[in-house]
Enzyme design. Sequence first.
Site, PDB file in Angstrom:
ATOM      1  N   PHE A  99       0.879  -1.173   0.000  1.00  0.00           N
ATOM      2  CA  PHE A  99       0.000   0.000   0.000  1.00  0.00           C
ATOM      3  C   PHE A  99       0.913   1.218   0.000  1.00  0.00           C
ATOM      4  O   PHE A  99       1.662   1.431   0.955  1.00  0.00           O
ATOM      5  CB  PHE A  99      -0.829  -0.082   1.289  1.00  0.00           C
ATOM      6  CG  PHE A  99      -1.818   1.025   1.544  1.00  0.00           C
ATOM      7  CD1 PHE A  99      -3.073   1.010   0.953  1.00  0.00           C
ATOM      8  CD2 PHE A  99      -1.536   2.041   2.448  1.00  0.00           C
ATOM      9  CE1 PHE A  99      -4.020   1.990   1.231  1.00  0.00           C
ATOM     10  CE2 PHE A  99      -2.480   3.032   2.741  1.00  0.00           C
ATOM     11  CZ  PHE A  99      -3.721   3.005   2.136  1.00  0.00           C
ATOM     12  N   ALA A 100       0.889   2.003  -1.082  1.00  0.00           N
ATOM     13  CA  ALA A 100       1.840   3.118  -1.188  1.00  0.00           C
ATOM     14  C   ALA A 100       1.100   4.448  -1.152  1.00  0.00           C
ATOM     15  O   ALA A 100       0.537   4.889  -2.161  1.00  0.00           O
ATOM     16  CB  ALA A 100       2.659   2.984  -2.479  1.00  0.00           C
ATOM     17  N   ALA A 116       4.598  14.031   2.937  1.00  0.00           N
ATOM     18  CA  ALA A 116       3.158  13.775   3.057  1.00  0.00           C
ATOM     19  C   ALA A 116       2.955  12.461   3.803  1.00  0.00           C
ATOM     20  O   ALA A 116       2.747  11.410   3.212  1.00  0.00           O
ATOM     21  CB  ALA A 116       2.506  13.720   1.676  1.00  0.00           C
ATOM     22  N   GLY A 148      14.513  -6.513  34.766  1.00  0.00           N
ATOM     23  CA  GLY A 148      15.829  -5.980  35.127  1.00  0.00           C
ATOM     24  C   GLY A 148      16.774  -6.023  33.939  1.00  0.00           C
ATOM     25  O   GLY A 148      16.364  -5.806  32.798  1.00  0.00           O
ATOM     26  N   GLU A 191       0.149   3.899   9.835  1.00  0.00           N
ATOM     27  CA  GLU A 191      -1.311   3.898   9.593  1.00  0.00           C
ATOM     28  C   GLU A 191      -2.015   4.981  10.408  1.00  0.00           C
ATOM     29  O   GLU A 191      -3.113   4.778  10.917  1.00  0.00           O
ATOM     30  CB  GLU A 191      -1.915   2.506   9.823  1.00  0.00           C
ATOM     31  CG  GLU A 191      -1.540   1.572   8.691  1.00  0.00           C
ATOM     32  CD  GLU A 191      -2.212   0.231   8.754  1.00  0.00           C
ATOM     33  OE1 GLU A 191      -3.416   0.181   8.996  1.00  0.00           O
ATOM     34  OE2 GLU A 191      -1.506  -0.773   8.544  1.00  0.00           O
TER      35      GLU A 191
HETATM   36  N1  COS Z   1     -14.008   7.579   5.078  1.00  0.00           N
HETATM   37  C1  COS Z   1     -14.510   8.221   3.983  1.00  0.00           C
HETATM   38  N2  COS Z   1     -14.190   9.504   3.670  1.00  0.00           N
HETATM   39  C2  COS Z   1     -13.351  10.154   4.489  1.00  0.00           C
HETATM   40  C3  COS Z   1     -12.788   9.549   5.647  1.00  0.00           C
HETATM   41  C4  COS Z   1     -13.162   8.218   5.930  1.00  0.00           C
HETATM   42  N3  COS Z   1     -12.683   7.584   6.997  1.00  0.00           N
HETATM   43  N4  COS Z   1     -11.983  10.444   6.263  1.00  0.00           N
HETATM   44  C5  COS Z   1     -12.023  11.565   5.520  1.00  0.00           C
HETATM   45  N5  COS Z   1     -12.849  11.380   4.461  1.00  0.00           N
HETATM   46  C6  COS Z   1     -13.191  12.373   3.429  1.00  0.00           C
HETATM   47  C7  COS Z   1     -13.804  13.612   4.076  1.00  0.00           C
HETATM   48  O1  COS Z   1     -15.203  13.448   4.250  1.00  0.00           O
HETATM   49  C8  COS Z   1     -13.498  14.683   3.040  1.00  0.00           C
HETATM   50  O2  COS Z   1     -14.418  14.549   1.984  1.00  0.00           O
HETATM   51  P1  COS Z   1     -14.916  15.820   1.090  1.00  0.00           P
HETATM   52  O3  COS Z   1     -13.763  16.196   0.215  1.00  0.00           O
HETATM   53  O4  COS Z   1     -16.066  15.287   0.296  1.00  0.00           O
HETATM   54  O5  COS Z   1     -15.289  16.900   2.054  1.00  0.00           O
HETATM   55  C9  COS Z   1     -12.121  14.229   2.499  1.00  0.00           C
HETATM   56  O6  COS Z   1     -12.005  12.825   2.785  1.00  0.00           O
HETATM   57  C10 COS Z   1     -10.985  14.972   3.148  1.00  0.00           C
HETATM   58  O7  COS Z   1     -11.094  14.806   4.572  1.00  0.00           O
HETATM   59  P2  COS Z   1     -10.371  15.789   5.606  1.00  0.00           P
HETATM   60  O8  COS Z   1     -10.712  17.211   5.246  1.00  0.00           O
HETATM   61  O9  COS Z   1     -10.656  15.327   6.985  1.00  0.00           O
HETATM   62  O10 COS Z   1      -8.829  15.545   5.204  1.00  0.00           O
HETATM   63  P3  COS Z   1      -7.490  16.100   5.812  1.00  0.00           P
HETATM   64  O11 COS Z   1      -6.588  16.444   4.683  1.00  0.00           O
HETATM   65  O12 COS Z   1      -7.782  17.124   6.856  1.00  0.00           O
HETATM   66  O13 COS Z   1      -6.823  14.778   6.471  1.00  0.00           O
HETATM   67  C11 COS Z   1      -6.385  13.086   8.159  1.00  0.00           C
HETATM   68  C12 COS Z   1      -7.380  14.097   7.500  1.00  0.00           C
HETATM   69  C13 COS Z   1      -5.261  13.779   8.898  1.00  0.00           C
HETATM   70  C14 COS Z   1      -7.240  12.295   9.102  1.00  0.00           C
HETATM   71  C15 COS Z   1      -5.815  12.146   7.044  1.00  0.00           C
HETATM   72  O14 COS Z   1      -4.936  12.849   6.193  1.00  0.00           O
HETATM   73  C16 COS Z   1      -5.080  10.957   7.634  1.00  0.00           C
HETATM   74  O15 COS Z   1      -5.703   9.967   8.015  1.00  0.00           O
HETATM   75  N6  COS Z   1      -3.743  11.042   7.686  1.00  0.00           N
HETATM   76  C17 COS Z   1      -2.913   9.921   8.110  1.00  0.00           C
HETATM   77  C18 COS Z   1      -2.590   9.106   6.913  1.00  0.00           C
HETATM   78  C19 COS Z   1      -2.039   7.780   7.278  1.00  0.00           C
HETATM   79  O16 COS Z   1      -2.651   7.016   8.006  1.00  0.00           O
HETATM   80  N7  COS Z   1      -0.858   7.500   6.731  1.00  0.00           N
HETATM   81  C20 COS Z   1      -0.222   6.262   6.937  1.00  0.00           C
HETATM   82  C21 COS Z   1      -0.290   5.490   5.662  1.00  0.00           C
HETATM   83  S1  COS Z   1      -0.265   3.776   5.856  1.00  0.00           S
HETATM   84  S2  COS Z   1       1.340   3.348   6.773  1.00  0.00           S
END
Ligand code: COS
Length: 389
Positions: A128-129, A135, A348, A372
Site C-alpha cells: 500500500f503506497a 506527506a 531488570g 497507519e
Molecule cells: N471515510 C470516507 N471519507 C473520508 C474519511 C473516511 N474515513 N476520512 C475523511 N474522508 C473524506 C472527508 O469526508 C473529506 O471529503 P470531502 O472532500 O467530500 O469533504 C475528504 O475525505 C478529506 O477529509 P479531511 O478534510 O478530513 O482531510 P485532511 O486532509 O484534513 O486529512 C487526516 C485528515 C489527517 C485524518 C488524514 O490525512 C489521515 O488519516 N492522515 C494519516 C494518513 C495515514 O494514516 N498514513 C499512513 C499510511 S499507511 S502506513
Amino acid sequence: MKPLTAHLNLPFFDGVHRALGTGLVSWAATQQVDETDDRTACREWVQRLGNAGWLRYCVPAEFGGALPKLDSRALAILRETLAFYSPLADFAFAMQGLGSGAITLAGTPEQQTAYLPHVASGKKIAAFALSEADAGSDAGAMTTTAVQTDNGWAINGSKTWISNGGIADFYVTFVKTDTNAGTRGITPFIVDATTSGLDASAQIAVMAPHPLATLKFENCVVPAGSQLGELNGGFKLAMQTLDIFRASVAAAALGMARRALAEAVSYSKQRSMFGGKLADFQLTQAKLGEMAALVDAAALLTYRAAWLRDEGERTGNIAKVTSEAAMAKMTATENAQRVIDMALQMHGGLGVKVGTKVESLYRDIRSLRIYEGATEVQQLIIGKALLRT
Ligand code: COS
C-alpha cells in the site's frame, strides 16, 4: 502460558471467530521462522500463512477468501494471535490485507480476479503506497502525479516508508491526478513491481524487523485498466481502507501487550529475590494489575471497533467507524508500549539483553504508534468528529 482464547467468549465474537481463534493458536504456537533477515523471513511467513489458509481472511470468499466479506473481528483475532507469537508474522499477514484492501473495496471484477486469489494463496505479495517524504500524516499533500497518455497513465514522483517495498509483487499507489484539487484530486493505481520506470531498490533499515523501502517512479507507465475506483476518488478510498486496518493495528498491539504481560507473570513467579519470588512483592502485583487493566481496556476498544464495522456490513447500514477505529488504534498502541516497558523493567538487566522476548517487543511495538496514522492523527480524527456533532 495462558491460552490466547479466553477473550473469544466475549459477546463480540461468534462461533466462526471462536473456531478461527482456537485453530490459529494451535498453528501459530508451532511455527519457527529464522527472522535474522526480515525480507527472507517475510516471504517465508507469507508462504506459510498462504499454505495454511490464513491469508484467505484478507479477501472476500468470491475471490478465494474464507468469509463472504472482509470481517474485522476475524482480522483482529488473526493479528492479535500472530503478533503474540511473532510480530513479523503479523506484519506479513496484515500487509496482504492492507495492500489489497482497496482492490477488495473498489476494484473491477477483472482487477479482483487478477489479484485477490493470489493474495489469498500467498503467491502475490501486496503493498500500500500512500506516504511521501513530505506527506505522511498530511496524506493529501502528496506530490507524485499521474498524467494520462496514449498508453494509460505516466506516474512520476516518489513514495516512502512503503512496507513490503522491494519484495511486493504489486503496489496500490495513490497519486495526484488533479494537482489543483487537494484531497479530491487523488487516484490509486495498481502498479506491478515489474513495471518499467518503478525502482523499489532503496531499502530503509528500521529498529525492528520490517521490510521498508522508498519507491521511485520515473515515467512509469501503467495501463488505463490499472486505475482503481473513481478518478479523483482515491483519498476517500484510502481512508476507508485505513478504517478497516487501523482497528487491526490495535489488535496487533494488543497481541504484543498480552505477550509482554504473559512474560512478566511467568518471570515474576520464577525470579528469586530477597528470600522470596519477585511475584511475592506488592510492587510487582500492583504493576501486573495495572498492565492487565491496560490490556483489557485496549481489547474492549479494539473488539468494539471491529464488531461495529462487521455489524454495519451485516445490516447493510455501513455506519462510519472512523472514530471508534481511531480510539482503538491510539489506545491499544499507547497502552501496549506502556505494558511492554513495564514488563521489560520487571525483567531488570535481562530486559535489555538482545534475544529476550521483552527486548524485541520493546522495539517491535514502537512503529505501531506511528504507522497507519500516528497517535496524534487519531486524536485529531476523534476530536474533529466530536466537534461535528
Ligand atoms: N471515510 C470516507 N471519507 C473520508 C474519511 C473516511 N474515513 N476520512 C475523511 N474522508 C473524506 C472527508 O469526508 C473529506 O471529503 P470531502 O472532500 O467530500 O469533504 C475528504 O475525505 C478529506 O477529509 P479531511 O478534510 O478530513 O482531510 P485532511 O486532509 O484534513 O486529512 C487526516 C485528515 C489527517 C485524518 C488524514 O490525512 C489521515 O488519516 N492522515 C494519516 C494518513 C495515514 O494514516 N498514513 C499512513 C499510511 S499507511 S502506513
